[in-house]
Design a protein around this motif. Structure first.
Motif, PDB file in Angstrom:
ATOM      1  N   LYS A   1       0.813  -1.209   0.000  1.00  0.00           N
ATOM      2  CA  LYS A   1       0.000   0.000   0.000  1.00  0.00           C
ATOM      3  C   LYS A   1       0.849   1.263   0.000  1.00  0.00           C
ATOM      4  CE  LYS A   1      -2.469   1.249   3.629  1.00  0.00           C
ATOM      5  NZ  LYS A   1      -3.540   1.327   4.657  1.00  0.00           N
ATOM      6  N   SER A   2       1.963   1.250   0.691  1.00  0.00           N
ATOM      7  CA  SER A   2       2.798   2.443   0.779  1.00  0.00           C
ATOM      8  C   SER A   2       3.565   2.712  -0.504  1.00  0.00           C
ATOM      9  CB  SER A   2       3.784   2.303   1.945  1.00  0.00           C
ATOM     10  OG  SER A   2       4.676   1.225   1.711  1.00  0.00           O
ATOM     11  N   GLN A   3       3.645   1.733  -1.407  1.00  0.00           N
ATOM     12  CA  GLN A   3       4.368   1.885  -2.667  1.00  0.00           C
ATOM     13  C   GLN A   3       3.456   1.713  -3.885  1.00  0.00           C
ATOM     14  OE1 GLN A   3       7.681   2.676  -2.673  1.00  0.00           O
ATOM     15  NE2 GLN A   3       7.624   2.703  -0.445  1.00  0.00           N
ATOM     16  N   TYR A   4       2.159   1.810  -3.667  1.00  0.00           N
ATOM     17  CA  TYR A   4       1.196   1.470  -4.720  1.00  0.00           C
ATOM     18  C   TYR A   4       1.234   2.466  -5.884  1.00  0.00           C
ATOM     19  CZ  TYR A   4      -3.268   0.528  -6.983  1.00  0.00           C
ATOM     20  OH  TYR A   4      -4.244   0.233  -7.887  1.00  0.00           O
ATOM     21  N   LEU A   5       1.352   1.943  -7.102  1.00  0.00           N
ATOM     22  CA  LEU A   5       1.339   2.749  -8.317  1.00  0.00           C
ATOM     23  C   LEU A   5       0.372   2.193  -9.361  1.00  0.00           C
ATOM     24  CD1 LEU A   5       5.164   3.430  -8.765  1.00  0.00           C
ATOM     25  CD2 LEU A   5       3.422   5.112  -8.191  1.00  0.00           C
ATOM     26  N   GLY A   6      -0.447   1.219  -8.968  1.00  0.00           N
ATOM     27  CA  GLY A   6      -1.349   0.591  -9.927  1.00  0.00           C
ATOM     28  C   GLY A   6      -2.329   1.547 -10.562  1.00  0.00           C
ATOM     29  N   TYR A   7      -2.606   2.688  -9.898  1.00  0.00           N
ATOM     30  CA  TYR A   7      -3.541   3.646 -10.482  1.00  0.00           C
ATOM     31  C   TYR A   7      -3.027   4.212 -11.806  1.00  0.00           C
ATOM     32  CZ  TYR A   7      -0.348   7.064  -8.386  1.00  0.00           C
ATOM     33  OH  TYR A   7       0.764   7.777  -8.040  1.00  0.00           O
ATOM     34  N   LEU A   8      -1.716   4.101 -12.077  1.00  0.00           N
ATOM     35  CA  LEU A   8      -1.169   4.598 -13.339  1.00  0.00           C
ATOM     36  C   LEU A   8      -1.708   3.827 -14.537  1.00  0.00           C
ATOM     37  CD1 LEU A   8       2.566   5.250 -12.375  1.00  0.00           C
ATOM     38  CD2 LEU A   8       0.688   6.882 -12.510  1.00  0.00           C
ATOM     39  N   TYR A   9      -2.208   2.595 -14.292  1.00  0.00           N
ATOM     40  CA  TYR A   9      -2.813   1.846 -15.394  1.00  0.00           C
ATOM     41  C   TYR A   9      -4.019   2.591 -15.979  1.00  0.00           C
ATOM     42  CZ  TYR A   9      -0.207  -2.521 -14.595  1.00  0.00           C
ATOM     43  OH  TYR A   9       0.769  -3.484 -14.498  1.00  0.00           O
ATOM     44  N   LEU A  10      -4.610   3.487 -15.198  1.00  0.00           N
ATOM     45  CA  LEU A  10      -5.817   4.182 -15.631  1.00  0.00           C
ATOM     46  C   LEU A  10      -5.502   5.461 -16.398  1.00  0.00           C
ATOM     47  CD1 LEU A  10      -7.790   3.845 -12.274  1.00  0.00           C
ATOM     48  CD2 LEU A  10      -7.785   2.275 -14.213  1.00  0.00           C
ATOM     49  N   ILE A  11      -4.211   5.800 -16.531  1.00  0.00           N
ATOM     50  CA  ILE A  11      -3.819   7.084 -17.110  1.00  0.00           C
ATOM     51  C   ILE A  11      -3.050   6.854 -18.403  1.00  0.00           C
ATOM     52  CG2 ILE A  11      -2.664   9.270 -16.659  1.00  0.00           C
ATOM     53  CD1 ILE A  11      -2.663   8.476 -13.685  1.00  0.00           C
ATOM     54  N   ASN A  12      -3.411   7.558 -19.457  1.00  0.00           N
ATOM     55  CA  ASN A  12      -2.655   7.486 -20.702  1.00  0.00           C
ATOM     56  C   ASN A  12      -1.326   8.223 -20.541  1.00  0.00           C
ATOM     57  OD1 ASN A  12      -4.659   6.064 -22.029  1.00  0.00           O
ATOM     58  ND2 ASN A  12      -5.633   7.901 -22.832  1.00  0.00           N
ATOM     59  N   ASN A  13      -0.296   7.713 -21.206  1.00  0.00           N
ATOM     60  CA  ASN A  13       1.008   8.361 -21.238  1.00  0.00           C
ATOM     61  C   ASN A  13       1.468   8.344 -22.683  1.00  0.00           C
ATOM     62  OD1 ASN A  13       3.783   9.043 -21.054  1.00  0.00           O
ATOM     63  ND2 ASN A  13       3.834   8.302 -18.948  1.00  0.00           N
ATOM     64  N   ASN A  14       1.176   9.426 -23.384  1.00  0.00           N
ATOM     65  CA  ASN A  14       1.430   9.475 -24.825  1.00  0.00           C
ATOM     66  C   ASN A  14       2.123  10.787 -25.172  1.00  0.00           C
ATOM     67  OD1 ASN A  14       1.400   8.801 -27.506  1.00  0.00           O
ATOM     68  ND2 ASN A  14      -0.725   9.397 -27.842  1.00  0.00           N
ATOM     69  N   PRO A  15       3.397  10.940 -24.766  1.00  0.00           N
ATOM     70  CA  PRO A  15       4.092  12.213 -24.981  1.00  0.00           C
ATOM     71  C   PRO A  15       4.343  12.485 -26.460  1.00  0.00           C
ATOM     72  CG  PRO A  15       5.627  10.557 -24.206  1.00  0.00           C
ATOM     73  CD  PRO A  15       4.264   9.941 -24.125  1.00  0.00           C
ATOM     74  N   THR A  16       4.158  13.747 -26.849  1.00  0.00           N
ATOM     75  CA  THR A  16       4.476  14.162 -28.223  1.00  0.00           C
ATOM     76  C   THR A  16       5.848  14.802 -28.305  1.00  0.00           C
ATOM     77  OG1 THR A  16       3.358  16.271 -27.807  1.00  0.00           O
ATOM     78  CG2 THR A  16       2.046  14.497 -28.775  1.00  0.00           C
ATOM     79  N   ASN A  17       6.384  15.189 -27.167  1.00  0.00           N
ATOM     80  CA  ASN A  17       7.693  15.821 -27.119  1.00  0.00           C
ATOM     81  C   ASN A  17       8.444  15.265 -25.927  1.00  0.00           C
ATOM     82  OD1 ASN A  17       9.934  17.475 -26.787  1.00  0.00           O
ATOM     83  ND2 ASN A  17       8.840  19.325 -27.469  1.00  0.00           N
ATOM     84  N   ARG A  18       9.484  14.508 -26.208  1.00  0.00           N
ATOM     85  CA  ARG A  18      10.180  13.815 -25.120  1.00  0.00           C
ATOM     86  C   ARG A  18      10.735  14.784 -24.095  1.00  0.00           C
ATOM     87  NH1 ARG A  18      15.207   9.525 -25.826  1.00  0.00           N
ATOM     88  NH2 ARG A  18      15.747   9.382 -23.622  1.00  0.00           N
TER      89      ARG A  18
END
Length: 637
Positions: free
Chosen positions: A89-106
């Motif tokens: 629980k203290s290191q949980y990052l699973g919520y990132l599965y719900l977020i798009n990550n589609n950068p157009t500029n690195r």
């Protein structure tokens, strides 16, 4: 003559010798030319072979780098997946599965997009997401190399180039770049490979420690101790289903602090701060995923209790209240022209004067609570009747009569308390396995027994119900569909004082009085009530009241009803899911989260007993990516 012949012979020999010498000189020249040509051919072949070998080595080195790049992409993906799938629980990052990550500029994108509205608002408060996309993440530690080489050591890297969340489907797509670099090289990289992989995304309660042991829309807990074999509990969550107008501010970075969480469930200042670690607020955003679990969790084959002589569902009532004149000895409720602490009727008989309970007399025993009172007074029972000089209600002060061990006097007198009223009897009611959900031959049927109760009001008496592993009992605090309640009963459900309701092991004896503490085998459910009602505002028919040690062990499931504790100190081994869970000021609930063996969680035993699939779990979830059946694809450039 001879001289002429000899001279001719010599001449011929000389000519032949001259001709042979001339021929040999010609052959030596041709051999030299052929040798030179052969040397040229050999040199050309060797040169071509060398060029081919050099080319093959160059191609092999390039292919080797490419394979390293593909391996780097796979290893990088596995590291990202392991981080996102972590259940701590203290290191949980699973919520990132719900977020798009589609950068157009690195260079412009160094973090994930803004967080979505979360159904579990405290799950995204613990840690900032790592930067996998704006930098090349090394797979080897600093100073280490994948391959030592004179031309420069080789290291591999990975980078998240793109992630598309599940959206309206269950799958998501990753694009991970694997990169090979050589130290000291003028080139930016030796090889690159792009991995595309699809995953199934789902939410799941990972362990028994994340299951809900308390779940409600409204809490007024005051003081709570969660115990595990007498020690502080390590498992089990308190799920608080937030309303649409909840004041819980999820945008506040301190919303999930211990003080705020304790206030959310109405905890007092004396409650242990450790309880805050178990409080988990949730809210419905899509599909009512977080509604309180329904009573269907305990259906199995839906075998319903019926009298052995009928196919109609049986409805029970239990009450040990004294009615009318106490000297008349009327205890319990009207049942077939008499009064009894237990009564039953068929669901197709809704009259207020139902047939007497179909349970043998050996299942009901009565014990008078002996009380030491001033003058050792006792009174003649009504059941004894007017016989000669003895009259109903006649008071005796002779200790020989009141304390007599003779069965004659034991059956005849009752103690009086200091107020002058008759001491109230305590009933022991035992419902044996052969009494419930049994065939005409008395053989138990089904893998569960659903029992309907329209009235429960016990203050002193004990109700024991046999519940084996092969046939657990589900007590419905309601009437079956289409059956009205008895008009002469208030339909309340209350246990108070020294009363007790619990399961017992199957026994050939009728006087079994030891609760077996198998919470998962005694389930109390009700579908009645109003989910908009808060503490102390639901109807009597949708409220279960108990306290002390009235219910030593059970699972309680009332998604629209309330559970109210009516004792200063309540102790139970239970799982409670209800619309509201309420206790008054200065009241304490000691909740044991372990089953009868003292080591296995109640909810784990319930999961096994009721054969719940993993998607039936109710509690704190983690979002996880699961490898599907699709193939990985690699791209080179």
């Amino acid at each position: 003559m001879q001289k002429q012949v000899l001279r001719k012979t010599i001449t011929l020999r000389q000519r032949k010798c001259i001709k042979t010498k001339f021929t040999r000189n010609n052959e030596q020249g041709i051999a030299l030319v052929m040798t030179l040509l052969m040397g040229v051919a050999l040199m050309g072949g060797a040169t071509a072979l060398m060029m081919r070998m050099l080319g093959a080595r160059k191609v092999s080195a390039s292919e080797s780098y490419q394979q390293l790049a593909e391996a780097a992409a796979v290893n990088g993906f596995n590291r990202i997946l392991a981080t996102l799938n972590g259940s701590d629980k203290s290191q949980y990052l699973g919520y990132l599965y719900l977020i798009n990550n589609n950068p157009t500029n690195r260079s412009a994108i160094s973090s994930w997009a803004s967080l979505p509205t979360m159904e579990e608002p405290c799950s995204a408060k613990f840690k900032s997401p790592p930067d996998w996309q704006s930098v090349d993440v090394a797979l080897q530690k600093s100073g280490n190399t994948l391959r030592e080489d004179i031309a420069g050591n080789v290291r591999t890297y990975y980078r998240l180039r793109r992630y598309v969340g599940p959206g309206q489907t269950s799958s998501a797509e990753f694009e991970i770049e694997g990169i090979v670099k050589r130290e000291g090289s003028t080139r930016d990289y030796e090889a690159r490979s792009l991995l595309r992989r699809k995953l199934f995304i789902n939410s799941r309660v990972p362990t028994e420690n994340d299951w809900a042991v308390l779940a409600a829309r409204n809490f007024q807990l005051n003081d709570l101790i969660m115990t595990n074999s007498g020690t502080t509990a390590q498992g089990g969550m308190i799920i608080n289903l937030l309303s649409s107008n909840s004041s819980f501010n999820t945008s506040d970075p301190d919303a999930c602090s211990a003080s705020n969480l304790l206030a959310l469930v109405g905890a007092s200042g004396s409650i242990s701060s450790n309880i805050a670690n178990h409080i988990w607020p949730v809210k419905n955003i899509n599909n009512n995923n977080w509604d309180i679990p329904s009573t269907e969790y305990f259906n199995l084959d839906n075998t319903t209790d019926t009298p052995q002589s009928s196919s109609a569902t049986r409805i029970w009532s239990f009450d040990d209240e004294i009615t009318g004149n106490t000297l008349e000895g009327i205890h319990g409720i009207e049942c077939g022209g008499t009064h009894s602490p237990v009564c039953s009727r068929q669901s197709n008989n809704n009259s207020s004067n139902p047939p007497i309970v179909p349970i043998s007399n050996e299942r009901i025993t009565s014990t008078i609570i002996n009380k030491t009172v001033s003058g050792q007074e006792c009174v003649n029972k009504k059941t004894w009747g007017n016989k000669g000089q003895y009259k109903i209600g006649e008071v005796y002060t002779n200790s020989d009569q009141c304390n007599s061990q003779q069965q004659y006097w034991k059956n005849r007198v009752e103690w009086m308390n200091t107020a002058g009223s008759i001491a109230e009897p305590t009933y022991t009611i035992t419902l044996k396995e052969s009494d419930l959900c049994s065939s005409t031959s008395g053989v138990p049927e089904g893998n569960v027994c659903h029992v309907f109760i329209e009235h429960l009001n016990l203050k002193r008496s004990r109700l024991f119900i046999e519940n084996s592993k092969n046939r657990p009992i589900v007590l419905h605090l309601e009437t079956p569909a289409g059956a009205a309640r008895r008009s002469d009963l208030d339909g309340k459900y209350s246990l108070s004082g020294g009363s007790k309701l619990c399961g017992i092991d199957v026994s050939i004896y009728s006087n079994q009085t030891t609760c077996n503490l198998h919470s998962e085998r005694l389930v109390i459910v009700s579908s009645e009530g109003d989910a908009t009602r808060q503490c102390y505002n639901n109807s009597d028919a949708a409220t279960l009241k108990f306290g002390g040690n009235n219910i030593p062990a059970a699972m309680i499931n009332m998604p629209n009803g309330n559970v109210e504790l009516n004792s200063t100190s309540t102790s139970t081994k239970a799982v409670i899911w209800a619309n509201s869970i309420c206790m008054g000021v200065n009241q304490r609930l000691s909740l044991s989260t372990n089953g009868s063996d003292g080591s296995t969680a109640i909810i784990k035993k319930a999961e096994e007993q009721w054969q719940w699939p993993l998607d039936k779990r109710y509690g704190r979830t983690v979002v996880r990516g699961i490898r599907g059946t699709g193939f990985d694809t690699f791209s080179r450039w």
